[in-house]
Design an enzyme around this catalytic site. Structure first.
Site, PDB file in Angstrom:
ATOM      1  N   ASP A  35      -2.724 -12.314   5.583  1.00  7.62           N
ATOM      2  CA  ASP A  35      -3.652 -12.545   6.086  1.00  7.62           C
ATOM      3  C   ASP A  35      -4.357 -12.041   5.793  1.00  7.62           C
ATOM      4  O   ASP A  35      -5.310 -13.225   5.609  1.00  7.62           O
ATOM      5  CB  ASP A  35      -3.451 -12.109   7.509  1.00  7.62           C
ATOM      6  CG  ASP A  35      -4.388 -13.165   8.589  1.00  7.62           C
ATOM      7  OD1 ASP A  35      -4.892 -13.866   8.037  1.00  7.62           O
ATOM      8  OD2 ASP A  35      -4.305 -12.629   9.914  1.00  7.62           O
ATOM      9  N   ASP A  52      -7.142 -15.667   3.058  1.00  6.54           N
ATOM     10  CA  ASP A  52      -8.874 -16.036   3.522  1.00  6.54           C
ATOM     11  C   ASP A  52      -9.725 -15.353   2.350  1.00  6.54           C
ATOM     12  O   ASP A  52     -10.473 -16.396   1.850  1.00  6.54           O
ATOM     13  CB  ASP A  52      -9.094 -15.463   4.451  1.00  6.54           C
ATOM     14  CG  ASP A  52      -8.451 -15.840   5.979  1.00  6.54           C
ATOM     15  OD1 ASP A  52      -7.921 -17.098   5.884  1.00  6.54           O
ATOM     16  OD2 ASP A  52      -9.356 -15.909   6.742  1.00  6.54           O
ATOM     17  N   LYS A  63       0.582  -1.465  -0.044  1.00  4.65           N
ATOM     18  CA  LYS A  63       0.319  -0.524   0.093  1.00  4.65           C
ATOM     19  C   LYS A  63       1.020   1.315  -0.080  1.00  4.65           C
ATOM     20  O   LYS A  63       1.414   2.265   0.788  1.00  4.65           O
ATOM     21  CB  LYS A  63      -0.440  -0.002   1.577  1.00  4.65           C
ATOM     22  CG  LYS A  63      -2.369   0.896   1.561  1.00  4.65           C
ATOM     23  CD  LYS A  63      -3.188   0.841   0.573  1.00  4.65           C
ATOM     24  CE  LYS A  63      -3.891   1.875   0.864  1.00  4.65           C
ATOM     25  NZ  LYS A  63      -4.859   2.083  -1.121  1.00  4.65           N
TER      26      LYS A  63
END
Ligand code: NAD
Length: 358
Positions: free
Chosen positions: A245, A249, A189
């Protein structure tokens, strides 16, 4: 080959799925003539209950002495609903990663063709998707300074990375890209975060050492969107702890279910192999947990820690054959699955074992 494997089931469905994982290890040892010895140790909620610590010294010592660790999951609803608890199961997981120097988490995301219709994404978008995620595991907001101020009414966490931490995981990702389609996507980012600007600088500085690999930089928000829109555009992806993380998912939906995804955590010492799912207390004790993520974690263990590629492939082929035969656990079944093909944890494990040792 002689190897010593530590089984650390942890909490919830961890025990149910690692039982199947260990049976698969035993079947592989028998089929290929290896000698595997085993020990067990506590972590997470069960360790807190037994010893007061989420990662007892005895467990850590056993981990350091093992050739590989087969891990289940940690977590308990008691702590999820009590943010003020000082001792928590996840502390055991984080301490294990730090103490063993497990800085690289590898998460292969590959859809078995038979599960094309188990995903909520359209089959034509999914078919052929094959992504290898490298998630950094020992830095970022998980380990940075955090504090409550203003009598508890204000809180902060620190996203922190050092150059060497970025360099060592990015190198692993470049090397993996070389063995695949020579494409590396680095996710950050950098338009907002200083730690991401450092991340990007490191990737750019290393790129000339891997002239055969094409590097693309992406902002994490764009990656979140593109993973669902066009997963086939990705090959090797490297990113920090928090972004990894969340993105992995999300990417689990490409593989149909959390119950299908394995991971390897490697670094300075013993490698730890575990499903990406948690302790799933909503289904604990019901015997319905999908054991295939643990089974596929065993394949990663054999491949990465022991270099046993044929053995790892035998496991992947067994999973493929069982799915082709129409067997499903509840999480990967759909309305066209015949009820007699929907299996519980042990019965699914039995099908895999039958494929390995007919
Ligand atoms: P979870 O992964 O445990 O469960 C999410 C959903 O997926 C649940 O509905 C669950 O039933 C389902 N699911 C997960 N694994 C499955 C399997 N093998 N077969 C069938 N269905 C499966 O995540 P959560 O509910 O957010 O967290 C539960 C606990 O696990 C929390 O305490 C959390 O902190 C912990 N957790 C631990 C780890 C880890 O140990 N690495 C990872 C994630 C979450």
């Amino acid at each position: 080959m002689k190897k010593h494997i530590l089984v650390v089931p942890g909490d919830g469905i961890g025990a149910e799925v690692t039982t199947v994982g260990k049976q698969v290890l035993e079947a592989i040892a028998h089929k290929f003539g290896h000698e595997f010895t085993y020990d067990e140790a506590l972590i997470g909620h069960v360790a807190i209950e037994a010893t007061g610590s989420p990662l007892p010294d005895e467990t850590l010592a056993k981990m350091k002495n093992a050739d590989a660790v087969l891990f289940g999951a940690v977590g308990h609803p008691k702590y999820d609903n009590d943010p003020s608890a000082k001792v928590r199961p996840e502390q055991g997981l984080l301490k294990m990663r730090k103490e063993l120097g497990l800085y690289a988490n590898l998460r292969p995301i590959k859809l078995f063709d038979e599960l094309l219709d188990a995903s909520s994404i359209k089959p034509e978008i999914l078919r052929g998707a094959d992504i290898l995620f490298f998630r950094e595991l020992t830095g970022d907001v998980y380990f940075g300074k955090r504090e409550r101020l203003d009598e508890g009414n204000t809180a902060y966490d620190t996203m922190i990375y050092s150059k060497y931490e970025v360099e060592r995981i990015v190198r692993k990702a470049f090397e993996a890209a070389r063995t695949r389609s020579k494409k590396l996507c680095s996710v950050d980012k950098a338009n907002v975060l200083e730690s991401s600007r450092l991340w990007r600088e490191v990737v750019q500085a290393l790129a000339p050492e891997y002239p055969d690999v094409t590097v693309e930089h992406q902002f994490v928000d764009a990656t979140a969107m593109l993973l669902i829109k066009d997963p086939k555009r990705f090959d090797v992806v490297v990113t920090g702890n928090l972004f990894g993380d969340i993105l992995t998912d999300e990417a689990s939906q490409i593989a149909g279910s959390m119950g299908m995804l394995a991971s390897a955590s490697v670094g300075d010492s013993t490698g730890v192999y575990e499903p990406i799912h948690g302790s799933a207390h909503d289904i604990t004790g019901k015997g319905v947990a999908n054991p295939l993520a643990s089974v596929l974690s065993v394949a990663l263990l054999l491949d990465i820690s022991f270099g046993l590629k044929a053995e790892a492939q035998a496991i992947i082929d067994a999973v493929d054959a069982v799915l082709k035969a129409g067997f499903r656990t509840g999480d990967i079944a759909n309305s066209s699955t015949s009820p007699d093909k929907i299996l519980g944890t042990g019965a699914m494990g039995h099908q895999i074992l039958q494929q390995l040792i007919p």
